[in-house]
Design a protein around this motif. Structure first.
Motif, PDB file in Angstrom:
ATOM      1  N   ARG A   1      -1.161   4.143  -7.679  1.00  0.00           N
ATOM      2  CA  ARG A   1      -1.252   2.888  -6.941  1.00  0.00           C
ATOM      3  C   ARG A   1      -2.271   2.952  -5.812  1.00  0.00           C
ATOM      4  O   ARG A   1      -2.884   1.934  -5.451  1.00  0.00           O
ATOM      5  CB  ARG A   1       0.124   2.546  -6.354  1.00  0.00           C
ATOM      6  CG  ARG A   1       1.118   2.017  -7.352  1.00  0.00           C
ATOM      7  CD  ARG A   1       0.912   0.544  -7.679  1.00  0.00           C
ATOM      8  NE  ARG A   1       1.197  -0.301  -6.543  1.00  0.00           N
ATOM      9  CZ  ARG A   1       2.404  -0.777  -6.236  1.00  0.00           C
ATOM     10  NH1 ARG A   1       3.449  -0.479  -6.998  1.00  0.00           N
ATOM     11  NH2 ARG A   1       2.580  -1.556  -5.194  1.00  0.00           N
ATOM     12  N   LEU A   2      -2.438   4.132  -5.206  1.00  0.00           N
ATOM     13  CA  LEU A   2      -3.275   4.292  -4.012  1.00  0.00           C
ATOM     14  C   LEU A   2      -4.282   5.415  -4.249  1.00  0.00           C
ATOM     15  O   LEU A   2      -4.150   6.513  -3.684  1.00  0.00           O
ATOM     16  CB  LEU A   2      -2.396   4.600  -2.793  1.00  0.00           C
ATOM     17  CG  LEU A   2      -1.326   3.552  -2.464  1.00  0.00           C
ATOM     18  CD1 LEU A   2      -0.245   4.146  -1.588  1.00  0.00           C
ATOM     19  CD2 LEU A   2      -1.952   2.349  -1.790  1.00  0.00           C
TER      20      LEU A   2
ATOM     21  N   THR B   1      -0.097   0.256   4.430  1.00  0.00           N
ATOM     22  CA  THR B   1      -1.365   0.980   4.562  1.00  0.00           C
ATOM     23  C   THR B   1      -2.563   0.109   4.187  1.00  0.00           C
ATOM     24  O   THR B   1      -3.693   0.615   4.148  1.00  0.00           O
ATOM     25  CB  THR B   1      -1.380   2.250   3.685  1.00  0.00           C
ATOM     26  OG1 THR B   1      -1.237   1.885   2.312  1.00  0.00           O
ATOM     27  CG2 THR B   1      -0.258   3.197   4.092  1.00  0.00           C
ATOM     28  N   ALA B   2      -2.337  -1.167   3.905  1.00  0.00           N
ATOM     29  CA  ALA B   2      -3.434  -2.060   3.509  1.00  0.00           C
ATOM     30  C   ALA B   2      -4.528  -2.059   4.567  1.00  0.00           C
ATOM     31  O   ALA B   2      -4.263  -2.186   5.768  1.00  0.00           O
ATOM     32  CB  ALA B   2      -2.910  -3.478   3.303  1.00  0.00           C
TER      33      ALA B   2
ATOM     34  N   VAL C   1       4.617   1.179   0.698  1.00  0.00           N
ATOM     35  CA  VAL C   1       3.504   2.015   1.157  1.00  0.00           C
ATOM     36  C   VAL C   1       2.190   1.242   1.054  1.00  0.00           C
ATOM     37  O   VAL C   1       1.366   1.262   1.987  1.00  0.00           O
ATOM     38  CB  VAL C   1       3.422   3.320   0.348  1.00  0.00           C
ATOM     39  CG1 VAL C   1       2.171   4.105   0.730  1.00  0.00           C
ATOM     40  CG2 VAL C   1       4.661   4.178   0.578  1.00  0.00           C
ATOM     41  N   GLU C   2       1.984   0.562  -0.049  1.00  0.00           N
ATOM     42  CA  GLU C   2       0.751  -0.207  -0.227  1.00  0.00           C
ATOM     43  C   GLU C   2       0.634  -1.294   0.843  1.00  0.00           C
ATOM     44  O   GLU C   2      -0.444  -1.514   1.402  1.00  0.00           O
ATOM     45  CB  GLU C   2       0.728  -0.830  -1.614  1.00  0.00           C
ATOM     46  CG  GLU C   2      -0.582  -1.519  -1.975  1.00  0.00           C
ATOM     47  CD  GLU C   2      -0.576  -2.019  -3.399  1.00  0.00           C
ATOM     48  OE1 GLU C   2      -1.512  -1.686  -4.142  1.00  0.00           O
ATOM     49  OE2 GLU C   2       0.388  -2.730  -3.781  1.00  0.00           O
ATOM     50  N   TYR C   3       1.731  -1.945   1.165  1.00  0.00           N
ATOM     51  CA  TYR C   3       1.728  -3.026   2.153  1.00  0.00           C
ATOM     52  C   TYR C   3       1.382  -2.506   3.549  1.00  0.00           C
ATOM     53  O   TYR C   3       0.543  -3.075   4.248  1.00  0.00           O
ATOM     54  CB  TYR C   3       3.088  -3.715   2.170  1.00  0.00           C
ATOM     55  CG  TYR C   3       3.185  -4.845   3.163  1.00  0.00           C
ATOM     56  CD1 TYR C   3       2.676  -6.110   2.862  1.00  0.00           C
ATOM     57  CD2 TYR C   3       3.782  -4.659   4.407  1.00  0.00           C
ATOM     58  CE1 TYR C   3       2.759  -7.147   3.775  1.00  0.00           C
ATOM     59  CE2 TYR C   3       3.871  -5.687   5.326  1.00  0.00           C
ATOM     60  CZ  TYR C   3       3.357  -6.936   5.003  1.00  0.00           C
ATOM     61  OH  TYR C   3       3.436  -7.962   5.918  1.00  0.00           O
TER      62      TYR C   3
ATOM     63  N   THR D   1       8.867   1.794  -7.775  1.00  0.00           N
ATOM     64  CA  THR D   1       7.940   0.675  -7.607  1.00  0.00           C
ATOM     65  C   THR D   1       8.093   0.036  -6.237  1.00  0.00           C
ATOM     66  O   THR D   1       7.095  -0.287  -5.575  1.00  0.00           O
ATOM     67  CB  THR D   1       8.159  -0.371  -8.712  1.00  0.00           C
ATOM     68  OG1 THR D   1       7.916   0.232  -9.980  1.00  0.00           O
ATOM     69  CG2 THR D   1       7.224  -1.555  -8.542  1.00  0.00           C
TER      70      THR D   1
ATOM     71  N   LEU E   1       2.505   7.140  -6.729  1.00  0.00           N
ATOM     72  CA  LEU E   1       1.757   6.710  -5.551  1.00  0.00           C
ATOM     73  C   LEU E   1       0.262   6.946  -5.739  1.00  0.00           C
ATOM     74  O   LEU E   1      -0.566   6.127  -5.324  1.00  0.00           O
ATOM     75  CB  LEU E   1       2.248   7.459  -4.317  1.00  0.00           C
ATOM     76  CG  LEU E   1       3.640   7.073  -3.804  1.00  0.00           C
ATOM     77  CD1 LEU E   1       4.065   8.010  -2.671  1.00  0.00           C
ATOM     78  CD2 LEU E   1       3.674   5.627  -3.329  1.00  0.00           C
TER      79      LEU E   1
ATOM     80  N   ALA F   1      -5.716   7.383  -1.240  1.00  0.00           N
ATOM     81  CA  ALA F   1      -4.814   8.021  -0.291  1.00  0.00           C
ATOM     82  C   ALA F   1      -4.911   9.544  -0.380  1.00  0.00           C
ATOM     83  O   ALA F   1      -5.241  10.110  -1.426  1.00  0.00           O
ATOM     84  CB  ALA F   1      -3.380   7.581  -0.541  1.00  0.00           C
TER      85      ALA F   1
ATOM     86  N   ALA G   1       6.493   2.253  -3.627  1.00  0.00           N
ATOM     87  CA  ALA G   1       5.038   2.115  -3.693  1.00  0.00           C
ATOM     88  C   ALA G   1       4.585   0.775  -3.118  1.00  0.00           C
ATOM     89  O   ALA G   1       3.550   0.700  -2.442  1.00  0.00           O
ATOM     90  CB  ALA G   1       4.557   2.257  -5.134  1.00  0.00           C
ATOM     91  N   ASP G   2       5.360  -0.289  -3.360  1.00  0.00           N
ATOM     92  CA  ASP G   2       5.039  -1.595  -2.781  1.00  0.00           C
ATOM     93  C   ASP G   2       5.008  -1.529  -1.257  1.00  0.00           C
ATOM     94  O   ASP G   2       4.104  -2.072  -0.609  1.00  0.00           O
ATOM     95  CB  ASP G   2       6.074  -2.641  -3.209  1.00  0.00           C
ATOM     96  CG  ASP G   2       5.949  -3.063  -4.665  1.00  0.00           C
ATOM     97  OD1 ASP G   2       4.888  -2.824  -5.269  1.00  0.00           O
ATOM     98  OD2 ASP G   2       6.923  -3.636  -5.197  1.00  0.00           O
TER      99      ASP G   2
END
Length: 251
Positions: free
Chosen positions: A66-67, A41-42, A37-39, A31, A63, A70, A34-35
């Motif tokens: 979540r994305l 690549t926002a 990566v999400e941050y 998690t 991933l 991607a 993933a947090d």
């Protein structure tokens, strides 16, 4: 004979269970990765992310959830684990067989643009210091400015005494979570060998050159120094429990 979806699902589920013996708070570590990566690549359209040492796709599947926009690549040297992931998580990623750090390994990924993120969990510890130095440099060259390398792994502390204490903390956490009730690595592979549907894949695994773990295990401080030498501007852990870390390096 193609691997059936039911067989792949069964073995991936058993893999997920046995891996809990070895990664303290494994799901939380996924998690956190993933947090990050999400941050980072926002706002980016179709970020390009590679999972190094993906096994049967545990991290890349999370991933993908979540994305969903991607583009994900999953890389491993083990044909059996790759086929489990390719079958069970068919739509999560493009799966590539390659030995990380071997000559030409990045060419096998057929990258058509810079990476936004490279992630790995419990895989890069197989590389000794010379190979790590080389791989970190290669990834730095392929990541866009501001891109990240995220490594979730067991990284030793700066002194043996601190590493021993951190490992003890991790073991006690695993005991409280009853992680040791699950089968271990050797038992999982022994059971795989008894499944006739996996016979051909197991034979392919035995024929290929899988990376062997090296005796040298760089510390957290040494990993940080190698990443900075490779050209990463900001390096440090964002999560830790015992010797289990999520180490982030920003290009």
């Amino acid at each position: 004979m193609a691997l059936s979806a039911a067989t792949a699902a069964r073995w991936v589920e058993r893999w997920e269970c046995q891996q809990q013996r070895y990664a303290v708070d494994r799901e939380e570590r996924f998690t956190v990765i993933a947090d990050v990566v999400e941050y980072v690549t926002a706002g980016r359209t179709s970020p390009l992310i590679v999972d190094l040492g993906c096994g049967p796709g545990s991290l890349v599947a999370r991933l993908a959830g979540r994305l969903p926009d991607a583009e994900l690549l999953a890389v491993d040297a083990d044909p059996l684990l790759l086929e489990l992931g390719r079958t069970h998580y068919a739509h999560a990623a493009r799966y590539v067989e390659a030995v990380i750090g071997a000559p030409g390994w990045l060419d096998r990924l057929a990258l058509d643009r810079p990476l936004d993120a490279a992630v790995s969990t419990t895989a890069l510890h197989y590389l000794g210091e010379p190979a790590l130095r080389r791989v970190y440099g290669q990834l730095a060259a392929r990541l866009r400015p501001g891109g990240v390398l995220i490594n979730g792994d067991h990284l030793h502390q700066g002194t043996p005494r601190l590493s021993d204490i951190a490992a003890a903390v991790g073991r006690r956490r695993a005991e409280r979570l009853r992680a040791y009730r699950h089968e271990d690595w050797d038992s999982w592979w022994a059971a795989v060998a008894c499944d006739p549907e996996l016979t051909a894949l197991l034979a392919a695994r035995r024929r290929c050159s899988l990376p062997a773990g090296e005796d040298c295990h760089p510390t957290l401080t040494e990993h940080t120094a190698l990443l900075r030498a490779a050209g990463f501007q900001h390096v440090g852990p964002v999560w830790q429990f015992g010797n289990s870390h999520v180490l982030v390096a920003v290009r």
